[in-house]
Scaffold this motif. Sequence first.
Motif, PDB file in Angstrom:
ATOM      1  N   LYS A 164       0.691  -1.133  -0.291  1.00  0.00           N
ATOM      2  CA  LYS A 164      -0.013  -0.063   0.078  1.00  0.00           C
ATOM      3  C   LYS A 164       0.867   1.126  -0.065  1.00  0.00           C
ATOM      4  N   THR A 165       1.807   1.250   0.591  1.00  0.00           N
ATOM      5  CA  THR A 165       2.757   2.302   0.887  1.00  0.00           C
ATOM      6  C   THR A 165       4.111   2.465  -0.083  1.00  0.00           C
ATOM      7  N   GLY A 166       4.633   1.309  -0.650  1.00  0.00           N
ATOM      8  CA  GLY A 166       5.895   1.680  -1.342  1.00  0.00           C
ATOM      9  C   GLY A 166       6.895   1.416  -0.286  1.00  0.00           C
ATOM     10  N   ILE A 167       6.841   1.212   0.876  1.00  0.00           N
ATOM     11  CA  ILE A 167       7.812   1.161   1.897  1.00  0.00           C
ATOM     12  C   ILE A 167       8.298  -0.253   2.034  1.00  0.00           C
ATOM     13  N   SER A 168       9.461  -0.456   1.949  1.00  0.00           N
ATOM     14  CA  SER A 168       9.954  -2.106   1.894  1.00  0.00           C
ATOM     15  C   SER A 168       9.667  -2.842   3.147  1.00  0.00           C
ATOM     16  N   LYS A 169       9.341  -4.076   2.912  1.00  0.00           N
ATOM     17  CA  LYS A 169       9.000  -4.838   4.106  1.00  0.00           C
ATOM     18  C   LYS A 169      10.300  -4.840   5.008  1.00  0.00           C
ATOM     19  N   ASN A 170      11.387  -5.140   4.593  1.00  0.00           N
ATOM     20  CA  ASN A 170      12.704  -5.144   5.282  1.00  0.00           C
ATOM     21  C   ASN A 170      12.602  -3.905   6.506  1.00  0.00           C
ATOM     22  N   TYR A 171      12.572  -2.617   5.633  1.00  0.00           N
ATOM     23  CA  TYR A 171      12.760  -1.389   6.349  1.00  0.00           C
ATOM     24  C   TYR A 171      11.429  -1.368   7.394  1.00  0.00           C
ATOM     25  N   LEU A 172      10.369  -1.807   6.992  1.00  0.00           N
ATOM     26  CA  LEU A 172       9.125  -1.459   8.152  1.00  0.00           C
ATOM     27  C   LEU A 172       9.504  -2.493   9.217  1.00  0.00           C
ATOM     28  N   SER A 173       9.716  -3.860   9.075  1.00  0.00           N
ATOM     29  CA  SER A 173      10.421  -4.524   9.892  1.00  0.00           C
ATOM     30  C   SER A 173      11.593  -4.109  10.963  1.00  0.00           C
ATOM     31  N   ALA A 174      12.551  -3.410  10.377  1.00  0.00           N
ATOM     32  CA  ALA A 174      13.551  -2.853  10.881  1.00  0.00           C
ATOM     33  C   ALA A 174      12.931  -1.512  11.739  1.00  0.00           C
ATOM     34  N   VAL A 175      12.228  -0.842  11.436  1.00  0.00           N
ATOM     35  CA  VAL A 175      11.388   0.281  12.196  1.00  0.00           C
ATOM     36  C   VAL A 175      10.881  -0.240  13.336  1.00  0.00           C
ATOM     37  N   GLU A 176       9.754  -1.247  13.014  1.00  0.00           N
ATOM     38  CA  GLU A 176       9.033  -1.949  14.274  1.00  0.00           C
ATOM     39  C   GLU A 176      10.050  -2.581  15.383  1.00  0.00           C
ATOM     40  N   ARG A 177      11.254  -3.040  14.915  1.00  0.00           N
ATOM     41  CA  ARG A 177      12.163  -3.536  15.923  1.00  0.00           C
ATOM     42  C   ARG A 177      12.928  -2.621  16.603  1.00  0.00           C
ATOM     43  N   GLY A 178      12.738  -1.274  16.055  1.00  0.00           N
ATOM     44  CA  GLY A 178      13.466  -0.162  16.841  1.00  0.00           C
ATOM     45  C   GLY A 178      14.895   0.220  16.178  1.00  0.00           C
ATOM     46  N   VAL A 179      15.128  -0.882  15.171  1.00  0.00           N
ATOM     47  CA  VAL A 179      16.718  -0.598  14.575  1.00  0.00           C
ATOM     48  C   VAL A 179      16.768   0.523  13.691  1.00  0.00           C
ATOM     49  N   ASN A 180      15.649   0.977  12.870  1.00  0.00           N
ATOM     50  CA  ASN A 180      15.609   2.368  12.133  1.00  0.00           C
ATOM     51  C   ASN A 180      14.797   3.297  12.561  1.00  0.00           C
ATOM     52  N   ILE A 181      15.095   4.334  12.387  1.00  0.00           N
ATOM     53  CA  ILE A 181      14.205   5.690  12.851  1.00  0.00           C
ATOM     54  C   ILE A 181      13.597   6.017  11.437  1.00  0.00           C
ATOM     55  N   PRO A 182      12.249   6.239  11.403  1.00  0.00           N
ATOM     56  CA  PRO A 182      11.861   6.808  10.107  1.00  0.00           C
ATOM     57  C   PRO A 182      11.747   8.193   9.943  1.00  0.00           C
ATOM     58  N   SER A 183      11.848   8.499   8.767  1.00  0.00           N
ATOM     59  CA  SER A 183      11.794  10.075   8.557  1.00  0.00           C
ATOM     60  C   SER A 183      10.418  10.396   8.610  1.00  0.00           C
ATOM     61  N   ALA A 184       9.977  11.850   8.551  1.00  0.00           N
ATOM     62  CA  ALA A 184       8.956  12.164   8.451  1.00  0.00           C
ATOM     63  C   ALA A 184       8.123  11.779   7.557  1.00  0.00           C
ATOM     64  N   ASN A 185       8.607  11.802   6.132  1.00  0.00           N
ATOM     65  CA  ASN A 185       8.131  11.421   4.924  1.00  0.00           C
ATOM     66  C   ASN A 185       7.556   9.866   5.214  1.00  0.00           C
ATOM     67  N   ILE A 186       8.499   8.984   5.780  1.00  0.00           N
ATOM     68  CA  ILE A 186       8.048   7.683   5.931  1.00  0.00           C
ATOM     69  C   ILE A 186       6.716   7.430   6.794  1.00  0.00           C
ATOM     70  N   LEU A 187       6.858   8.344   7.792  1.00  0.00           N
ATOM     71  CA  LEU A 187       5.848   8.326   8.723  1.00  0.00           C
ATOM     72  C   LEU A 187       4.475   8.885   8.300  1.00  0.00           C
ATOM     73  N   ILE A 188       4.585   9.798   7.469  1.00  0.00           N
ATOM     74  CA  ILE A 188       3.515  10.365   6.783  1.00  0.00           C
ATOM     75  C   ILE A 188       2.750   9.184   5.665  1.00  0.00           C
ATOM     76  N   THR A 189       3.652   8.848   5.091  1.00  0.00           N
ATOM     77  CA  THR A 189       3.236   7.633   4.050  1.00  0.00           C
ATOM     78  C   THR A 189       2.710   6.441   4.902  1.00  0.00           C
ATOM     79  N   TYR A 190       3.224   6.174   5.832  1.00  0.00           N
ATOM     80  CA  TYR A 190       2.908   5.046   6.653  1.00  0.00           C
ATOM     81  C   TYR A 190       1.210   5.311   7.208  1.00  0.00           C
ATOM     82  N   ALA A 191       1.393   6.399   7.697  1.00  0.00           N
ATOM     83  CA  ALA A 191       0.042   6.910   8.477  1.00  0.00           C
ATOM     84  C   ALA A 191      -1.184   6.873   7.333  1.00  0.00           C
TER      85      ALA A 191
END
Length: 115
Positions: free
Chosen positions: A32-59
């Motif tokens: 739905k968002t074009g954000i890679s599954k691997n990146y989403l996984s890393a964000v959910e685990r606290g490994v990566n910190i998403p940018s404002a653009n990623i947060l907006i796209t995710y929301a």
Amino acid sequence: MDKPIADITDLGQRMKYFRELSGMSQTDVSAKTGISKNYLSAVERGVNIPSANILITYAKGCHISLDDIAGLPRDDGILPELRMRLSTLDIETQRIILQMIDALDSHKTKETPPE
């Protein structure tokens, strides 16, 4: 899940909470968002910190507000869940639900004594 983010790793936990609440997998969100599954996984685990653009796209993709992701206090405790559940329904069903809400609101107004 209504407390504000205590530290940045809470952000990923909140994103996962709302994703799961909406019944979506990481693959669904990625599609739905074009954000890679691997990146989403890393964000959910606290490994990566998403940018404002990623947060907006995710929301937008998950039909939630940034306030919900951030855990900012709100008076509308059930609205995030309602918003997500409504977003999974077809437009005709959404219209029927709005008509039901209008009918309930009209009924409530009739029962409310004048001040």
